[in-house]
Design a protein around this motif. Structure first.
Motif, PDB file in Angstrom:
ATOM      1  N   ALA A   8      26.865  53.882 -83.462  1.00  0.00           N
ATOM      2  CA  ALA A   8      26.939  54.549 -82.169  1.00  0.00           C
ATOM      3  C   ALA A   8      26.768  53.565 -81.016  1.00  0.00           C
ATOM      4  CB  ALA A   8      25.862  55.637 -82.080  1.00  0.00           C
ATOM      5  N   SER A   9      25.960  52.526 -81.240  1.00  0.00           N
ATOM      6  CA  SER A   9      25.671  51.574 -80.172  1.00  0.00           C
ATOM      7  C   SER A   9      26.780  50.557 -79.978  1.00  0.00           C
ATOM      8  CB  SER A   9      24.355  50.845 -80.465  1.00  0.00           C
ATOM      9  OG  SER A   9      23.282  51.755 -80.560  1.00  0.00           O
ATOM     10  N   PHE A  10      27.379  50.095 -81.076  1.00  0.00           N
ATOM     11  CA  PHE A  10      28.299  48.968 -81.002  1.00  0.00           C
ATOM     12  C   PHE A  10      29.762  49.354 -81.195  1.00  0.00           C
ATOM     13  CE2 PHE A  10      24.434  46.710 -82.948  1.00  0.00           C
ATOM     14  CZ  PHE A  10      23.864  46.520 -81.705  1.00  0.00           C
ATOM     15  N   ALA A  11      30.045  50.631 -81.364  1.00  0.00           N
ATOM     16  CA  ALA A  11      31.438  51.047 -81.573  1.00  0.00           C
ATOM     17  C   ALA A  11      32.328  50.641 -80.407  1.00  0.00           C
ATOM     18  CB  ALA A  11      31.506  52.561 -81.785  1.00  0.00           C
ATOM     19  N   LYS A  12      31.802  50.722 -79.181  1.00  0.00           N
ATOM     20  CA  LYS A  12      32.604  50.364 -78.011  1.00  0.00           C
ATOM     21  C   LYS A  12      32.875  48.869 -77.951  1.00  0.00           C
ATOM     22  CE  LYS A  12      31.033  54.130 -74.953  1.00  0.00           C
ATOM     23  NZ  LYS A  12      30.156  54.821 -75.917  1.00  0.00           N
ATOM     24  N   ASN A  13      32.045  48.074 -78.612  1.00  0.00           N
ATOM     25  CA  ASN A  13      32.156  46.618 -78.557  1.00  0.00           C
ATOM     26  C   ASN A  13      31.653  46.025 -79.868  1.00  0.00           C
ATOM     27  OD1 ASN A  13      32.919  44.324 -77.222  1.00  0.00           O
ATOM     28  ND2 ASN A  13      31.415  44.476 -75.599  1.00  0.00           N
ATOM     29  N   PRO A  14      32.483  46.079 -80.928  1.00  0.00           N
ATOM     30  CA  PRO A  14      32.015  45.706 -82.261  1.00  0.00           C
ATOM     31  C   PRO A  14      31.525  44.270 -82.410  1.00  0.00           C
ATOM     32  CG  PRO A  14      34.068  46.950 -82.383  1.00  0.00           C
ATOM     33  CD  PRO A  14      33.851  46.621 -80.943  1.00  0.00           C
ATOM     34  N   ILE A  49      24.622  38.824 -79.064  1.00  0.00           N
ATOM     35  CA  ILE A  49      23.545  39.349 -78.223  1.00  0.00           C
ATOM     36  C   ILE A  49      22.832  38.202 -77.519  1.00  0.00           C
ATOM     37  CG2 ILE A  49      21.319  40.543 -78.254  1.00  0.00           C
ATOM     38  CD1 ILE A  49      22.415  42.139 -80.694  1.00  0.00           C
ATOM     39  N   LEU A  50      22.547  37.147 -78.277  1.00  0.00           N
ATOM     40  CA  LEU A  50      21.882  35.985 -77.687  1.00  0.00           C
ATOM     41  C   LEU A  50      22.792  35.293 -76.677  1.00  0.00           C
ATOM     42  CD1 LEU A  50      18.977  35.070 -78.627  1.00  0.00           C
ATOM     43  CD2 LEU A  50      20.112  36.618 -80.207  1.00  0.00           C
ATOM     44  N   ARG A  51      24.071  35.191 -76.997  1.00  0.00           N
ATOM     45  CA  ARG A  51      25.022  34.580 -76.066  1.00  0.00           C
ATOM     46  C   ARG A  51      25.085  35.354 -74.761  1.00  0.00           C
ATOM     47  NH1 ARG A  51      30.159  35.292 -77.780  1.00  0.00           N
ATOM     48  NH2 ARG A  51      30.837  34.032 -76.000  1.00  0.00           N
ATOM     49  N   PHE A  86      26.069  45.447 -72.739  1.00  0.00           N
ATOM     50  CA  PHE A  86      26.731  45.072 -73.997  1.00  0.00           C
ATOM     51  C   PHE A  86      27.795  46.073 -74.449  1.00  0.00           C
ATOM     52  CE2 PHE A  86      23.008  47.332 -75.991  1.00  0.00           C
ATOM     53  CZ  PHE A  86      23.692  48.210 -76.819  1.00  0.00           C
ATOM     54  N   GLN A  87      27.890  47.229 -73.815  1.00  0.00           N
ATOM     55  CA  GLN A  87      28.968  48.154 -74.156  1.00  0.00           C
ATOM     56  C   GLN A  87      30.205  47.925 -73.289  1.00  0.00           C
ATOM     57  OE1 GLN A  87      27.192  52.119 -74.236  1.00  0.00           O
ATOM     58  NE2 GLN A  87      26.553  51.835 -76.354  1.00  0.00           N
ATOM     59  N   ARG A  88      30.236  46.745 -72.670  1.00  0.00           N
ATOM     60  CA  ARG A  88      31.405  46.291 -71.925  1.00  0.00           C
ATOM     61  C   ARG A  88      31.983  45.056 -72.607  1.00  0.00           C
ATOM     62  NH1 ARG A  88      28.932  49.134 -68.095  1.00  0.00           N
ATOM     63  NH2 ARG A  88      30.167  49.741 -66.275  1.00  0.00           N
ATOM     64  N   PRO A  89      33.224  44.677 -72.301  1.00  0.00           N
ATOM     65  CA  PRO A  89      33.725  43.387 -72.775  1.00  0.00           C
ATOM     66  C   PRO A  89      32.772  42.278 -72.351  1.00  0.00           C
ATOM     67  CG  PRO A  89      35.517  44.674 -71.863  1.00  0.00           C
ATOM     68  CD  PRO A  89      34.259  45.445 -71.569  1.00  0.00           C
ATOM     69  N   PHE A  90      32.678  41.227 -73.146  1.00  0.00           N
ATOM     70  CA  PHE A  90      31.640  40.211 -72.968  1.00  0.00           C
ATOM     71  C   PHE A  90      31.581  39.676 -71.539  1.00  0.00           C
ATOM     72  CE2 PHE A  90      29.789  36.008 -73.124  1.00  0.00           C
ATOM     73  CZ  PHE A  90      28.700  36.181 -73.964  1.00  0.00           C
ATOM     74  N   ASP A  91      32.704  39.237 -70.993  1.00  0.00           N
ATOM     75  CA  ASP A  91      32.705  38.652 -69.648  1.00  0.00           C
ATOM     76  C   ASP A  91      32.278  39.676 -68.594  1.00  0.00           C
ATOM     77  OD1 ASP A  91      33.469  36.244 -70.674  1.00  0.00           O
ATOM     78  OD2 ASP A  91      35.591  36.468 -70.162  1.00  0.00           O
ATOM     79  N   VAL A 136      28.492  39.969 -68.736  1.00  0.00           N
ATOM     80  CA  VAL A 136      27.851  38.858 -68.032  1.00  0.00           C
ATOM     81  C   VAL A 136      27.873  39.105 -66.525  1.00  0.00           C
ATOM     82  CG1 VAL A 136      28.082  36.411 -67.444  1.00  0.00           C
ATOM     83  CG2 VAL A 136      28.307  37.154 -69.826  1.00  0.00           C
ATOM     84  N   ALA A 137      29.028  39.487 -66.006  1.00  0.00           N
ATOM     85  CA  ALA A 137      29.158  39.738 -64.566  1.00  0.00           C
ATOM     86  C   ALA A 137      28.264  40.891 -64.125  1.00  0.00           C
ATOM     87  CB  ALA A 137      30.618  40.035 -64.221  1.00  0.00           C
ATOM     88  N   PHE A 138      28.160  41.903 -64.968  1.00  0.00           N
ATOM     89  CA  PHE A 138      27.318  43.056 -64.640  1.00  0.00           C
ATOM     90  C   PHE A 138      25.861  42.624 -64.476  1.00  0.00           C
ATOM     91  CE2 PHE A 138      24.775  46.799 -65.416  1.00  0.00           C
ATOM     92  CZ  PHE A 138      25.490  47.828 -64.812  1.00  0.00           C
ATOM     93  N   LEU A 139      25.361  41.832 -65.414  1.00  0.00           N
ATOM     94  CA  LEU A 139      23.983  41.351 -65.329  1.00  0.00           C
ATOM     95  C   LEU A 139      23.773  40.529 -64.062  1.00  0.00           C
ATOM     96  CD1 LEU A 139      23.463  40.354 -69.068  1.00  0.00           C
ATOM     97  CD2 LEU A 139      22.302  42.223 -67.872  1.00  0.00           C
ATOM     98  N   HIS A 140      24.737  39.661 -63.741  1.00  0.00           N
ATOM     99  CA  HIS A 140      24.624  38.840 -62.534  1.00  0.00           C
ATOM    100  C   HIS A 140      24.559  39.705 -61.278  1.00  0.00           C
ATOM    101  CE1 HIS A 140      26.454  34.965 -64.506  1.00  0.00           C
ATOM    102  NE2 HIS A 140      25.281  35.313 -65.005  1.00  0.00           N
TER     103      HIS A 140
END
Length: 352
Positions: A85-91, A99-101, A326-331, A334-338
Protein backbone atom coordinates in the motif's frame (compact mmCIF):
# COMPACT_ATOMS: atom_id res chain seq x y z
CA UNK A 1 11.42 28.68 -3.03
CA UNK A 2 10.94 32.44 -2.95
CA UNK A 3 8.79 34.00 -0.24
CA UNK A 4 6.31 35.20 -2.87
CA UNK A 5 5.74 31.58 -3.88
CA UNK A 6 5.05 30.65 -0.25
CA UNK A 7 2.47 33.45 -0.07
CA UNK A 8 0.85 32.20 -3.28
CA UNK A 9 0.63 28.65 -1.94
CA UNK A 10 -1.02 29.86 1.27
CA UNK A 11 -3.73 31.49 -0.81
CA UNK A 12 -6.59 33.03 1.18
CA UNK A 13 -4.93 31.92 4.44
CA UNK A 14 -1.76 33.98 3.82
CA UNK A 15 -2.77 37.05 5.81
CA UNK A 16 -4.18 35.22 8.83
CA UNK A 17 -1.15 32.93 9.05
CA UNK A 18 1.70 35.31 8.21
CA UNK A 19 0.50 38.41 10.05
CA UNK A 20 -1.11 36.84 13.11
CA UNK A 21 0.07 37.93 16.57
CA UNK A 22 -0.41 35.35 19.30
CA UNK A 23 -1.48 36.54 22.76
CA UNK A 24 -1.45 33.19 24.55
CA UNK A 25 2.10 32.18 25.52
CA UNK A 26 4.39 35.11 24.83
CA UNK A 27 7.33 34.20 22.62
CA UNK A 28 9.70 35.37 25.38
CA UNK A 29 8.48 32.41 27.45
CA UNK A 30 9.40 29.92 24.74
CA UNK A 31 12.73 28.22 24.09
CA UNK A 32 12.86 28.84 20.36
CA UNK A 33 14.93 27.07 17.70
CA UNK A 34 18.23 28.70 16.82
CA UNK A 35 21.82 27.92 15.82
CA UNK A 36 22.80 27.48 19.49
CA UNK A 37 19.85 25.27 20.45
CA UNK A 38 21.84 22.24 21.64
CA UNK A 39 24.25 24.41 23.64
CA UNK A 40 21.48 26.58 25.06
CA UNK A 41 19.10 23.76 26.03
CA UNK A 42 20.79 20.38 26.32
CA UNK A 43 24.21 21.19 27.79
CA UNK A 44 22.55 21.83 31.16
CA UNK A 45 20.59 18.54 31.14
CA UNK A 46 21.48 15.02 32.28
CA UNK A 47 22.27 13.97 28.67
CA UNK A 48 25.84 12.69 28.38
CA UNK A 49 28.49 13.91 25.99
CA UNK A 50 27.70 11.28 23.36
CA UNK A 51 24.01 12.29 23.31
CA UNK A 52 25.01 15.92 22.88
CA UNK A 53 27.30 14.98 20.01
CA UNK A 54 24.55 13.01 18.25
CA UNK A 55 21.92 15.67 18.84
CA UNK A 56 24.28 18.24 17.42
CA UNK A 57 24.98 16.00 14.42
CA UNK A 58 21.24 15.94 13.68
CA UNK A 59 20.75 19.68 14.18
CA UNK A 60 23.79 20.52 12.04
CA UNK A 61 23.04 18.22 9.08
CA UNK A 62 21.30 18.95 5.77
CA UNK A 63 19.88 22.13 4.29
CA UNK A 64 18.52 23.27 7.67
CA UNK A 65 21.78 22.48 9.45
CA UNK A 66 22.74 25.20 11.92
CA UNK A 67 19.29 26.86 11.98
CA UNK A 68 17.79 24.97 14.91
CA UNK A 69 15.06 23.60 12.64
CA UNK A 70 14.65 20.00 11.52
CA UNK A 71 13.52 18.24 8.35
CA UNK A 72 13.33 14.47 8.87
CA UNK A 73 12.32 11.84 6.32
CA UNK A 74 10.31 9.06 8.03
CA UNK A 75 9.68 5.83 6.12
CA UNK A 76 8.28 3.16 8.42
CA UNK A 77 5.08 2.81 6.39
CA UNK A 78 6.25 -0.54 5.00
CA UNK A 79 5.31 -1.92 8.40
CA UNK A 80 2.74 0.60 9.62
CA UNK A 81 0.63 0.66 6.42
CA UNK A 82 1.97 -2.45 4.55
CA UNK A 83 4.72 -2.24 1.98
CA UNK A 84 2.38 -2.78 -0.97
CA UNK A 85 0.00 0.00 0.00
CA UNK A 86 2.87 2.37 0.77
CA UNK A 87 5.15 1.74 -2.19
CA UNK A 88 2.72 0.82 -4.98
CA UNK A 89 2.80 4.39 -6.31
CA UNK A 90 6.61 4.29 -6.41
CA UNK A 91 7.96 0.72 -6.33
CA UNK A 92 11.61 1.83 -6.23
CA UNK A 93 11.19 2.29 -2.46
CA UNK A 94 10.84 -1.45 -1.95
CA UNK A 95 14.65 -1.12 -2.11
CA UNK A 96 15.67 0.62 1.14
CA UNK A 97 18.73 2.26 -0.42
CA UNK A 98 16.42 4.61 -2.30
CA UNK A 99 14.96 5.76 1.03
CA UNK A 100 18.45 6.74 2.16
CA UNK A 101 19.18 8.39 -1.18
CA UNK A 102 16.01 10.47 -0.94
CA UNK A 103 16.93 11.67 2.56
CA UNK A 104 20.48 12.56 1.49
CA UNK A 105 19.56 14.32 -1.75
CA UNK A 106 16.53 15.87 -0.08
CA UNK A 107 18.84 17.66 2.35
CA UNK A 108 17.22 16.18 5.45
CA UNK A 109 18.69 16.41 8.95
CA UNK A 110 18.08 12.68 9.51
CA UNK A 111 16.32 9.63 8.12
CA UNK A 112 13.88 7.68 10.30
CA UNK A 113 13.16 4.12 9.24
CA UNK A 114 13.16 0.47 10.27
CA UNK A 115 15.85 -1.86 11.60
CA UNK A 116 15.76 -3.88 8.38
CA UNK A 117 16.05 -0.91 6.03
CA UNK A 118 19.01 0.58 7.88
CA UNK A 119 20.74 -2.74 8.49
CA UNK A 120 20.76 -3.49 4.77
CA UNK A 121 22.72 -0.34 3.87
CA UNK A 122 24.16 0.85 7.17
CA UNK A 123 27.87 0.71 6.28
CA UNK A 124 27.29 2.70 3.11
CA UNK A 125 25.23 5.49 4.68
CA UNK A 126 25.75 5.67 8.47
CA UNK A 127 28.46 8.32 8.01
CA UNK A 128 26.51 10.24 5.36
CA UNK A 129 23.29 11.08 7.24
CA UNK A 130 22.19 10.62 10.88
CA UNK A 131 20.15 7.45 11.39
CA UNK A 132 16.98 7.48 13.50
CA UNK A 133 16.03 3.84 14.11
CA UNK A 134 12.33 3.24 14.73
CA UNK A 135 12.14 0.71 17.58
CA UNK A 136 8.47 -0.25 17.54
CA UNK A 137 5.67 -0.60 15.02
CA UNK A 138 2.03 -1.51 14.58
CA UNK A 139 1.98 -4.60 12.33
CA UNK A 140 -1.02 -5.18 10.09
CA UNK A 141 -1.08 -8.96 9.57
CA UNK A 142 -3.14 -9.80 12.64
CA UNK A 143 -6.79 -10.35 11.75
CA UNK A 144 -9.04 -8.77 12.81
CA UNK A 145 -6.80 -5.70 12.75
CA UNK A 146 -5.46 -4.57 16.11
CA UNK A 147 -3.65 -1.36 16.93
CA UNK A 148 -0.66 -1.85 19.20
CA UNK A 149 2.99 -0.84 19.10
CA UNK A 150 5.39 -3.72 19.64
CA UNK A 151 9.20 -3.73 19.76
CA UNK A 152 10.91 -4.92 16.58
CA UNK A 153 14.49 -4.83 17.87
CA UNK A 154 16.76 -3.74 20.67
CA UNK A 155 18.33 -0.41 21.55
CA UNK A 156 21.72 -2.13 21.44
CA UNK A 157 21.13 -3.20 17.84
CA UNK A 158 20.22 0.37 16.90
CA UNK A 159 23.55 1.44 18.39
CA UNK A 160 25.32 -1.29 16.37
CA UNK A 161 23.80 0.18 13.21
CA UNK A 162 25.49 3.50 13.96
CA UNK A 163 22.27 5.29 14.91
CA UNK A 164 22.40 8.86 16.14
CA UNK A 165 18.91 8.48 17.61
CA UNK A 166 16.11 6.02 18.28
CA UNK A 167 12.42 6.65 17.80
CA UNK A 168 9.29 5.03 19.14
CA UNK A 169 5.52 5.45 19.08
CA UNK A 170 3.12 5.44 22.00
CA UNK A 171 -0.61 5.27 21.35
CA UNK A 172 -1.68 7.43 24.28
CA UNK A 173 -5.26 6.73 25.31
CA UNK A 174 -5.23 3.16 24.02
CA UNK A 175 -5.75 0.09 26.20
CA UNK A 176 -2.08 -0.82 25.67
CA UNK A 177 -0.62 2.62 26.44
CA UNK A 178 0.52 1.79 30.00
CA UNK A 179 2.71 -1.05 28.71
CA UNK A 180 4.02 1.08 25.86
CA UNK A 181 4.95 3.93 28.23
CA UNK A 182 6.97 1.55 30.42
CA UNK A 183 8.65 -0.11 27.41
CA UNK A 184 9.59 3.15 25.72
CA UNK A 185 10.75 4.83 28.93
CA UNK A 186 13.17 1.94 29.54
CA UNK A 187 14.32 2.00 25.91
CA UNK A 188 14.96 5.75 26.03
CA UNK A 189 16.95 5.41 29.26
CA UNK A 190 19.16 2.78 27.60
CA UNK A 191 19.47 4.84 24.42
CA UNK A 192 20.68 7.86 26.38
CA UNK A 193 23.18 5.71 28.29
CA UNK A 194 24.60 4.55 24.95
CA UNK A 195 24.77 8.13 23.62
CA UNK A 196 21.77 8.21 21.28
CA UNK A 197 19.09 10.90 21.14
CA UNK A 198 15.41 9.99 21.54
CA UNK A 199 12.37 10.91 19.43
CA UNK A 200 8.79 10.04 20.43
CA UNK A 201 5.79 9.75 18.14
CA UNK A 202 3.17 11.02 20.66
CA UNK A 203 0.04 9.79 18.94
CA UNK A 204 -3.35 9.46 20.61
CA UNK A 205 -5.58 6.60 19.57
CA UNK A 206 -8.96 5.64 21.00
CA UNK A 207 -12.26 5.32 19.16
CA UNK A 208 -13.91 6.94 22.17
CA UNK A 209 -12.02 10.14 21.29
CA UNK A 210 -14.40 10.54 18.33
CA UNK A 211 -17.73 12.18 19.09
CA UNK A 212 -20.45 13.91 17.06
CA UNK A 213 -18.37 13.72 13.90
CA UNK A 214 -15.29 15.33 15.51
CA UNK A 215 -12.03 13.43 15.94
CA UNK A 216 -10.45 14.67 19.15
CA UNK A 217 -7.36 12.50 18.60
CA UNK A 218 -5.86 15.68 17.12
CA UNK A 219 -7.24 18.07 19.75
CA UNK A 220 -4.74 20.55 21.18
CA UNK A 221 -5.54 19.70 24.80
CA UNK A 222 -5.29 15.92 24.35
CA UNK A 223 -2.21 15.97 22.09
CA UNK A 224 -0.62 18.58 24.34
CA UNK A 225 -0.92 16.24 27.33
CA UNK A 226 0.53 13.40 25.25
CA UNK A 227 3.49 15.67 24.49
CA UNK A 228 3.88 16.44 28.19
CA UNK A 229 4.05 12.75 29.04
CA UNK A 230 6.52 12.26 26.18
CA UNK A 231 9.01 14.81 27.49
CA UNK A 232 8.50 13.37 30.98
CA UNK A 233 10.01 10.07 29.80
CA UNK A 234 12.89 12.12 28.36
CA UNK A 235 12.14 12.36 24.67
CA UNK A 236 14.53 14.92 23.16
CA UNK A 237 12.24 15.59 20.18
CA UNK A 238 8.45 15.16 20.01
CA UNK A 239 6.60 14.17 16.85
CA UNK A 240 2.91 15.08 16.91
CA UNK A 241 0.02 15.57 14.53
CA UNK A 242 -0.82 19.22 13.99
CA UNK A 243 -3.77 20.16 16.22
CA UNK A 244 -6.88 21.13 14.27
CA UNK A 245 -9.46 21.27 17.08
CA UNK A 246 -9.57 21.85 20.82
CA UNK A 247 -11.74 21.05 23.83
CA UNK A 248 -11.35 17.29 23.75
CA UNK A 249 -11.31 16.88 27.51
CA UNK A 250 -14.52 18.86 28.00
CA UNK A 251 -16.34 17.43 24.98
CA UNK A 252 -15.56 13.85 26.00
CA UNK A 253 -15.94 14.58 29.73
CA UNK A 254 -12.79 12.83 30.86
CA UNK A 255 -9.39 13.54 32.41
CA UNK A 256 -8.90 17.00 33.96
CA UNK A 257 -8.95 20.48 32.46
CA UNK A 258 -9.18 24.12 33.41
CA UNK A 259 -11.26 26.76 31.58
CA UNK A 260 -8.10 28.86 31.24
CA UNK A 261 -6.72 26.19 28.88
CA UNK A 262 -9.29 27.31 26.33
CA UNK A 263 -9.76 31.00 27.17
CA UNK A 264 -6.20 32.16 27.94
CA UNK A 265 -3.69 29.49 26.91
CA UNK A 266 -5.19 28.85 23.49
CA UNK A 267 -7.67 30.05 20.89
CA UNK A 268 -9.18 28.50 17.77
CA UNK A 269 -6.38 29.94 15.61
CA UNK A 270 -4.17 27.13 14.23
CA UNK A 271 -0.97 28.87 15.39
CA UNK A 272 -2.29 29.01 18.96
CA UNK A 273 -3.38 25.37 18.83
CA UNK A 274 0.14 24.42 17.78
CA UNK A 275 1.70 26.76 20.35
CA UNK A 276 -0.19 24.92 23.09
CA UNK A 277 1.49 21.74 21.83
CA UNK A 278 4.89 23.48 21.96
CA UNK A 279 4.21 24.73 25.50
CA UNK A 280 3.61 21.16 26.62
CA UNK A 281 7.05 20.22 25.27
CA UNK A 282 8.52 22.07 28.28
CA UNK A 283 8.02 25.40 26.50
CA UNK A 284 10.02 24.17 23.52
CA UNK A 285 12.97 22.65 25.39
CA UNK A 286 12.08 19.47 23.51
CA UNK A 287 11.55 20.40 19.88
CA UNK A 288 8.10 19.82 18.37
CA UNK A 289 8.03 18.41 14.85
CA UNK A 290 4.60 18.01 13.28
CA UNK A 291 3.79 15.13 10.96
CA UNK A 292 2.88 15.55 7.33
CA UNK A 293 0.04 13.07 6.95
CA UNK A 294 -1.09 11.06 3.97
CA UNK A 295 -0.45 12.12 0.40
CA UNK A 296 -3.38 13.79 -1.35
CA UNK A 297 -1.66 14.44 -4.66
CA UNK A 298 -1.73 17.94 -6.10
CA UNK A 299 -2.81 19.50 -2.79
CA UNK A 300 0.21 18.21 -0.86
CA UNK A 301 2.58 21.12 -1.43
CA UNK A 302 0.16 23.87 -0.43
CA UNK A 303 -1.01 21.86 2.58
CA UNK A 304 2.52 21.10 3.77
CA UNK A 305 3.64 24.72 3.32
CA UNK A 306 0.66 25.77 5.44
CA UNK A 307 1.62 23.25 8.14
CA UNK A 308 5.23 24.44 8.08
CA UNK A 309 4.21 28.08 8.48
CA UNK A 310 1.93 27.19 11.40
CA UNK A 311 4.62 25.09 13.08
CA UNK A 312 7.35 27.69 12.62
CA UNK A 313 5.29 30.68 13.73
CA UNK A 314 4.02 28.72 16.76
CA UNK A 315 7.59 28.05 17.92
CA UNK A 316 7.92 24.51 16.59
CA UNK A 317 11.05 22.86 15.28
CA UNK A 318 10.04 21.49 11.88
CA UNK A 319 8.08 18.95 9.88
CA UNK A 320 8.59 15.23 9.44
CA UNK A 321 7.34 14.30 5.97
CA UNK A 322 7.27 10.80 4.50
CA UNK A 323 4.52 9.75 2.11
CA UNK A 324 4.19 13.18 0.56
CA UNK A 325 7.81 12.88 -0.58
CA UNK A 326 8.38 9.19 -1.36
CA UNK A 327 5.05 8.60 -3.11
CA UNK A 328 6.27 10.94 -5.84
CA UNK A 329 8.88 10.34 -8.55
CA UNK A 330 12.33 10.58 -6.96
CA UNK A 331 13.32 14.01 -8.31
CA UNK A 332 9.91 15.44 -7.41
CA UNK A 333 10.28 14.04 -3.88
CA UNK A 334 13.63 15.78 -3.51
CA UNK A 335 12.17 19.07 -4.74
CA UNK A 336 9.18 18.69 -2.43
CA UNK A 337 11.42 18.32 0.63
CA UNK A 338 13.47 21.36 -0.43
CA UNK A 339 10.35 23.49 -0.84
CA UNK A 340 9.14 22.70 2.69
CA UNK A 341 12.61 23.36 4.09
CA UNK A 342 12.53 26.75 2.37
CA UNK A 343 9.74 27.83 4.75
CA UNK A 344 12.16 27.42 7.65
CA UNK A 345 14.92 29.20 5.74
CA UNK A 346 12.66 32.17 4.92
CA UNK A 347 13.61 35.04 7.23
CA UNK A 348 10.32 36.77 6.40
CA UNK A 349 8.43 34.10 8.37
CA UNK A 350 8.88 34.92 12.05
CA UNK A 351 7.54 33.73 15.41
CA UNK A 352 3.97 34.91 16.02
Amino acid sequence: MAFDKIVDLLGDAADTLLNYTSTTFDQSQLHLPGPDFVDRIFVQTNRNAQVLRNLNAIYQHGRLGGTGYLSILPVDQGIEHTAGASFAKNPLYFDPENILRLAVEGGCNAVATTFGNLAMVSRKYAHKIPFLVKLNHNELLTFPTKYDQIMFGSVREAWNLGAAAVGATIYFGSAESDRQIVEVAKAFEEAHSLGMATVLWCYTRNNAFKKDGVNYESAADITGQANHIGVTIQADIIKQKLADVNGGFSALNFSKSDPLMYSKLSTDHPIDLCRYQVANCYMGRAGLINSGGESKGALDLADSVKHAVINKRAGGTGLILGRRAFQRPFDEGVAFLHQIQDVYLAQEITIA
